[in-house]
Design a protein around this motif. Sequence first.
Motif, PDB file in Angstrom:
ATOM      1  N   PHE A 185     137.830   3.273  52.623  1.00 58.57           N
ATOM      2  CA  PHE A 185     137.545   2.130  53.491  1.00 58.57           C
ATOM      3  C   PHE A 185     136.510   2.521  54.544  1.00 58.57           C
ATOM      4  CE2 PHE A 185     141.970   1.771  52.100  1.00 58.57           C
ATOM      5  CZ  PHE A 185     142.016   0.467  51.606  1.00 58.57           C
ATOM      6  N   LEU A 186     135.466   1.714  54.656  1.00 62.78           N
ATOM      7  CA  LEU A 186     134.485   1.843  55.729  1.00 62.78           C
ATOM      8  C   LEU A 186     134.671   0.648  56.657  1.00 62.78           C
ATOM      9  CD1 LEU A 186     131.200   2.833  53.861  1.00 62.78           C
ATOM     10  CD2 LEU A 186     132.575   4.300  55.334  1.00 62.78           C
ATOM     11  N   ILE A 187     134.953   0.913  57.935  1.00 70.22           N
ATOM     12  CA  ILE A 187     135.264  -0.158  58.883  1.00 70.22           C
ATOM     13  C   ILE A 187     134.371  -0.017  60.109  1.00 70.22           C
ATOM     14  CG2 ILE A 187     137.080  -1.258  60.242  1.00 70.22           C
ATOM     15  CD1 ILE A 187     139.119   0.200  58.446  1.00 70.22           C
ATOM     16  N   GLU A 188     133.794  -1.119  60.542  1.00 71.96           N
ATOM     17  CA  GLU A 188     132.974  -1.097  61.751  1.00 71.96           C
ATOM     18  C   GLU A 188     133.855  -0.915  62.986  1.00 71.96           C
ATOM     19  OE1 GLU A 188     129.743  -1.162  62.206  1.00 71.96           O
ATOM     20  OE2 GLU A 188     129.089  -1.542  60.135  1.00 71.96           O
ATOM     21  N   GLN A 189     133.432  -0.030  63.857  1.00 74.91           N
ATOM     22  CA  GLN A 189     134.183   0.209  65.094  1.00 74.91           C
ATOM     23  C   GLN A 189     134.323  -1.069  65.914  1.00 74.91           C
ATOM     24  OE1 GLN A 189     132.541   3.345  67.517  1.00 74.91           O
ATOM     25  NE2 GLN A 189     133.814   2.842  69.302  1.00 74.91           N
ATOM     26  N   ILE A 222     135.126   5.305  60.061  1.00 69.61           N
ATOM     27  CA  ILE A 222     134.698   4.317  61.051  1.00 69.61           C
ATOM     28  C   ILE A 222     133.180   4.403  61.215  1.00 69.61           C
ATOM     29  CG2 ILE A 222     134.966   3.483  63.407  1.00 69.61           C
ATOM     30  CD1 ILE A 222     137.523   3.341  61.693  1.00 69.61           C
ATOM     31  N   MET A 223     132.531   3.262  61.127  1.00 67.61           N
ATOM     32  CA  MET A 223     131.092   3.194  61.415  1.00 67.61           C
ATOM     33  C   MET A 223     130.940   2.992  62.914  1.00 67.61           C
ATOM     34  SD  MET A 223     128.040   3.341  60.049  1.00 67.61           S
ATOM     35  CE  MET A 223     128.144   2.856  58.314  1.00 67.61           C
ATOM     36  N   ASP A 229     120.475   4.120  61.865  1.00 68.82           N
ATOM     37  CA  ASP A 229     120.180   4.166  60.430  1.00 68.82           C
ATOM     38  C   ASP A 229     121.393   3.619  59.678  1.00 68.82           C
ATOM     39  OD1 ASP A 229     118.788   4.668  58.110  1.00 68.82           O
ATOM     40  OD2 ASP A 229     119.418   6.757  57.967  1.00 68.82           O
ATOM     41  N   HIS A 230     121.458   2.295  59.557  1.00 67.83           N
ATOM     42  CA  HIS A 230     122.653   1.629  59.033  1.00 67.83           C
ATOM     43  C   HIS A 230     122.267   0.786  57.816  1.00 67.83           C
ATOM     44  CE1 HIS A 230     126.293  -0.516  58.611  1.00 67.83           C
ATOM     45  NE2 HIS A 230     126.656  -0.632  59.876  1.00 67.83           N
ATOM     46  N   TYR A 231     122.941   1.021  56.676  1.00 62.12           N
ATOM     47  CA  TYR A 231     122.617   0.315  55.435  1.00 62.12           C
ATOM     48  C   TYR A 231     123.587  -0.834  55.134  1.00 62.12           C
ATOM     49  CZ  TYR A 231     118.932   3.534  53.981  1.00 62.12           C
ATOM     50  OH  TYR A 231     117.754   4.240  53.891  1.00 62.12           O
ATOM     51  N   GLY A 232     124.386  -1.222  56.122  1.00 59.25           N
ATOM     52  CA  GLY A 232     125.371  -2.273  55.871  1.00 59.25           C
ATOM     53  C   GLY A 232     124.928  -3.658  56.295  1.00 59.25           C
ATOM     54  N   PHE A 233     123.625  -3.835  56.514  1.00 55.98           N
ATOM     55  CA  PHE A 233     123.155  -5.120  57.046  1.00 55.98           C
ATOM     56  C   PHE A 233     123.280  -6.264  56.044  1.00 55.98           C
ATOM     57  CE2 PHE A 233     119.571  -2.631  55.488  1.00 55.98           C
ATOM     58  CZ  PHE A 233     119.002  -3.489  54.544  1.00 55.98           C
ATOM     59  N   GLU A 234     123.513  -5.968  54.761  1.00 50.66           N
ATOM     60  CA  GLU A 234     123.663  -7.035  53.772  1.00 50.66           C
ATOM     61  C   GLU A 234     125.080  -7.583  53.722  1.00 50.66           C
ATOM     62  OE1 GLU A 234     121.525  -6.920  50.081  1.00 50.66           O
ATOM     63  OE2 GLU A 234     120.502  -5.071  50.688  1.00 50.66           O
ATOM     64  N   ALA A 285     136.852  12.851  61.976  1.00 46.04           N
ATOM     65  CA  ALA A 285     136.304  12.325  63.226  1.00 46.04           C
ATOM     66  C   ALA A 285     136.770  10.882  63.453  1.00 46.04           C
ATOM     67  CB  ALA A 285     134.774  12.385  63.204  1.00 46.04           C
ATOM     68  N   SER A 286     136.929  10.129  62.379  1.00 43.93           N
ATOM     69  CA  SER A 286     137.415   8.754  62.497  1.00 43.93           C
ATOM     70  C   SER A 286     138.835   8.729  63.031  1.00 43.93           C
ATOM     71  CB  SER A 286     137.356   8.055  61.133  1.00 43.93           C
ATOM     72  OG  SER A 286     136.018   7.932  60.682  1.00 43.93           O
TER      73      SER A 286
END
Length: 297
Positions: A185-189, A222-223, A229-234, A285-286
């Motif tokens: 899981f990748l989750i935005e902070q 956690i993002m 440099d972030h590739y989640g803009f889509e 780190a998350s």
Amino acid sequence: MAADNDGGTRNSGGDGGGSGGNGGGNGGPELSDSLKTFGAVLKVLREEARLTQEEFAPRVRYSPHYVAKIEQGKRFPPRDLVARSEEPLGPVAARVLAAAARSLTRRAGLASWFHQWAGIEEEALSLYAYECRVVPGLLQPEPYIRAVFDRRLPPLTEEQVEQQVAARLARQQLMIERPNTTFCFLIEQALLERRLGGTEVTRVLLDHLLEQGRRRNVEIQIMPLRQEDHYGFEGPMYLAETPDHQWVGYYECQEDSALITSQKAVSSMLQRYGKMRSQALSPEASAGLLKQMRGAL
């Protein structure tokens, strides 16, 4: 991972199920009826062949649990089910099943994608999720689930809320029932900083994320708020590796959703996901950040 039309109305925070699945509105009730019809046809044909679900399932290379869900009308049948059924059921039965499947396909609305995705989830070897709207449904503790459904518009009735909460909690059993499945899981902070539902709900959420992150097969990253440099803009995305090692994608946005089977498109999603994993905080780190946020409440 979400993920999930847990109970038939559109909701947020699926898991893998996208942000939850789109069920209401376009095609939901009609699709439900056609799913039940297809499932009933499959059950009759299987019984005519004198096969139990436990005997039939390995011959079509799916689990008995998944076959049971299809026969109950709770899962959209995979595309290759008809072809795989010809050997155990016979050519005539396969033609009957194919006719039932064609009727189902013509009626498929938004809910169909999630029903199909939910079935893929249950068989997946790997499940990846990236969310920037709500915490993925598979990771939502009950207070957070209620906070999400309390904010749905148009409002749900108390009965609908209880049905959705129960369905989502039941779906989370996937995390326990699939110990050999890799969950990432990748989750935005920002989702955690928002404190949806208030401080106490957020405290329970952070504790729950820390607990789930300690599972051997679960990875939570956690993002950070600031990542140039972030590739989640889509937007959000969900990916699953099937038992035959093919990858499938899924996404939802507003009143639309889609299952992505084009290998070229899925490859692009996997590339973006890989980039984001390198840009997010490590699992260790998350966990440290989650503890820090927990202590600051």
